[in-house]
Motif scaffolding. Structure first.
Motif, PDB file in Angstrom:
ATOM      1  N   ALA A 157       0.828  -1.207   0.000  1.00 21.75           N
ATOM      2  CA  ALA A 157       0.000   0.000   0.000  1.00 21.75           C
ATOM      3  C   ALA A 157       0.865   1.261   0.000  1.00 21.75           C
ATOM      4  N   ARG A 158       1.914   1.266   0.800  1.00 23.02           N
ATOM      5  CA  ARG A 158       2.824   2.425   0.826  1.00 23.02           C
ATOM      6  C   ARG A 158       3.507   2.595  -0.528  1.00 23.02           C
ATOM      7  N   ASP A 159       3.941   1.493  -1.113  1.00 25.96           N
ATOM      8  CA  ASP A 159       4.589   1.570  -2.426  1.00 25.96           C
ATOM      9  C   ASP A 159       3.632   2.151  -3.467  1.00 25.96           C
ATOM     10  N   ALA A 160       2.352   1.770  -3.388  1.00 23.08           N
ATOM     11  CA  ALA A 160       1.370   2.261  -4.358  1.00 23.08           C
ATOM     12  C   ALA A 160       1.200   3.775  -4.245  1.00 23.08           C
ATOM     13  N   VAL A 161       1.139   4.278  -3.022  1.00 29.45           N
ATOM     14  CA  VAL A 161       0.956   5.719  -2.813  1.00 29.45           C
ATOM     15  C   VAL A 161       2.107   6.513  -3.426  1.00 29.45           C
ATOM     16  N   TYR A 162       3.312   5.960  -3.367  1.00 29.23           N
ATOM     17  CA  TYR A 162       4.487   6.678  -3.871  1.00 29.23           C
ATOM     18  C   TYR A 162       4.910   6.218  -5.266  1.00 29.23           C
TER      19      TYR A 162
ATOM     20  N   ALA B 126      -1.949   1.193 -10.256  1.00 36.90           N
ATOM     21  CA  ALA B 126      -3.231   0.755 -10.827  1.00 36.90           C
ATOM     22  C   ALA B 126      -3.354   1.186 -12.279  1.00 36.90           C
ATOM     23  N   LEU B 127      -2.991   2.446 -12.568  1.00 39.83           N
ATOM     24  CA  LEU B 127      -3.057   2.933 -13.946  1.00 39.83           C
ATOM     25  C   LEU B 127      -2.063   2.208 -14.834  1.00 39.83           C
TER      26      LEU B 127
ATOM     27  N   ALA C 283      -3.928  -2.922  -3.682  1.00 37.78           N
ATOM     28  CA  ALA C 283      -3.158  -1.692  -3.898  1.00 37.78           C
ATOM     29  C   ALA C 283      -3.234  -1.243  -5.350  1.00 37.78           C
ATOM     30  N   ASP C 284      -4.043  -1.931  -6.171  1.00 43.08           N
ATOM     31  CA  ASP C 284      -4.040  -1.659  -7.607  1.00 43.08           C
ATOM     32  C   ASP C 284      -5.439  -1.362  -8.150  1.00 43.08           C
ATOM     33  N   SER C 285      -6.264  -0.713  -7.353  1.00 49.27           N
ATOM     34  CA  SER C 285      -7.636  -0.419  -7.771  1.00 49.27           C
ATOM     35  C   SER C 285      -7.727   0.927  -8.475  1.00 49.27           C
TER      36      SER C 285
ATOM     37  N   ILE D  44     -11.987  -1.018  -9.596  1.00 50.36           N
ATOM     38  CA  ILE D  44     -11.793  -1.595 -10.921  1.00 50.36           C
ATOM     39  C   ILE D  44     -10.418  -2.254 -10.970  1.00 50.36           C
ATOM     40  N   ARG D  45     -10.405  -3.547 -11.059  1.00 51.86           N
ATOM     41  CA  ARG D  45      -9.172  -4.338 -11.118  1.00 51.86           C
ATOM     42  C   ARG D  45      -9.574  -5.788 -11.356  1.00 51.86           C
TER      43      ARG D  45
END
Length: 252
Positions: A48-53, A124-125, A186-188, A212-213
């Motif tokens: 989750a932290r990796d996704a935010v950054y 996610a994108l 973490a990929d929505s 969406i995933r």
């Protein structure tokens, strides 16, 4: 000295795990949770932290978006870096001056503008946006709708789509954005649809399709829902709380 052993308690709700990725029936070892579940929690938190950054791969996406034969605009919010973006959500809702200048050269008055923003999970994108657009854009074009520039926005939040679409004089905006990551995903991506977008609108002016995933709301199903809401929005000339997703309901 007696050997101390801990027995992992069986969970009567284990059968529910096949229906959800949520953390249920994790068990217990003494007064704590089992080591495996504890490590899985820490790993999910790290994801989750990796996704935010994470960073949107704009160069690759721009190359891949060329298949739709639409202008691709590289834009940026007023938040000039990730730290600023996280500390000042308001700056992520407005395009910077360079982006405004770029938009001023692209006014076409199309039916729809699609805004692709990194949000809180660029991962996610990077992973899912092309699959979604490959289903969605042909549907929109087949319905006779004019799709304008595809806008790649760095450090963007949902409301930035209002300013972008307004500058392009589009009738409707579809913002596709990385959602806030949770401890089960973490990929929505989220999709936000606004009719007659303009600066200053509130959240009740938009329709949202979330999660969406592949492990949540599937790509094809999400594209169908977005397309349905787009059609209904143009038919009824509105969006937001007054526009309900009645797709698939009995009697609809």
């Amino acid at each position: 000295m007696d050997k101390i052993t801990h027995v992992v308690e069986e969970q009567p709700l284990n059968f529910l795990k096949e229906f959800t990725a949520a953390r249920i029936a994790i068990g217990a070892t003494g007064n704590s949770i089992p080591t495996r579940q504890s490590l899985e929690f820490k790993l999910a938190h790290a994801h989750a932290r990796d996704a935010v950054y994470s960073i949107m791969d704009t160069e690759r996406l721009e190359d891949e978006l060329a298949q739709f034969h639409r202008p691709v605009l590289q834009l940026h919010s007023m938040a000039d870096n990730r730290a600023r973006y996280l500390q000042r959500p308001d700056l992520g809702r407005k395009p910077n001056q360079e982006s405004l200048n770029r938009l001023a050269d692209q006014i076409t008055g199309d039916d729809i503008v699609i805004v692709i923003a990194d949000g809180l999970s660029a991962i996610a994108l990077n992973q899912h946006i092309m699959a979604l657009l490959q289903v969605l854009i042909p549907k929109l074009l087949a319905a006779g709708l004019k799709v304008g520039p595809l806008c790649l926005v760095q450090q963007g939040r949902v409301a930035i789509g209002d300013d972008i679409a307004h500058e392009l004089q589009a009738k409707l905006s579809v913002v596709l954005i990385g959602e806030r990551p949770g401890l089960s995903a973490a990929d929505s991506m989220g999709a936000y649809l606004t009719y007659q977008p303009r600066p200053g609108l509130k959240d009740n002016s938009r329709n949202c399709i979330s999660n969406i995933r592949p492990g949540g709301l599937g790509i094809a199903t999400a594209a169908d829902k977005i397309f349905y809401l787009v059609q209904e929005s143009f038919r009824r000339k509105l969006s937001g709380v007054q526009l309900k997703d009645n797709q698939g309901l009995l009697g609809s």
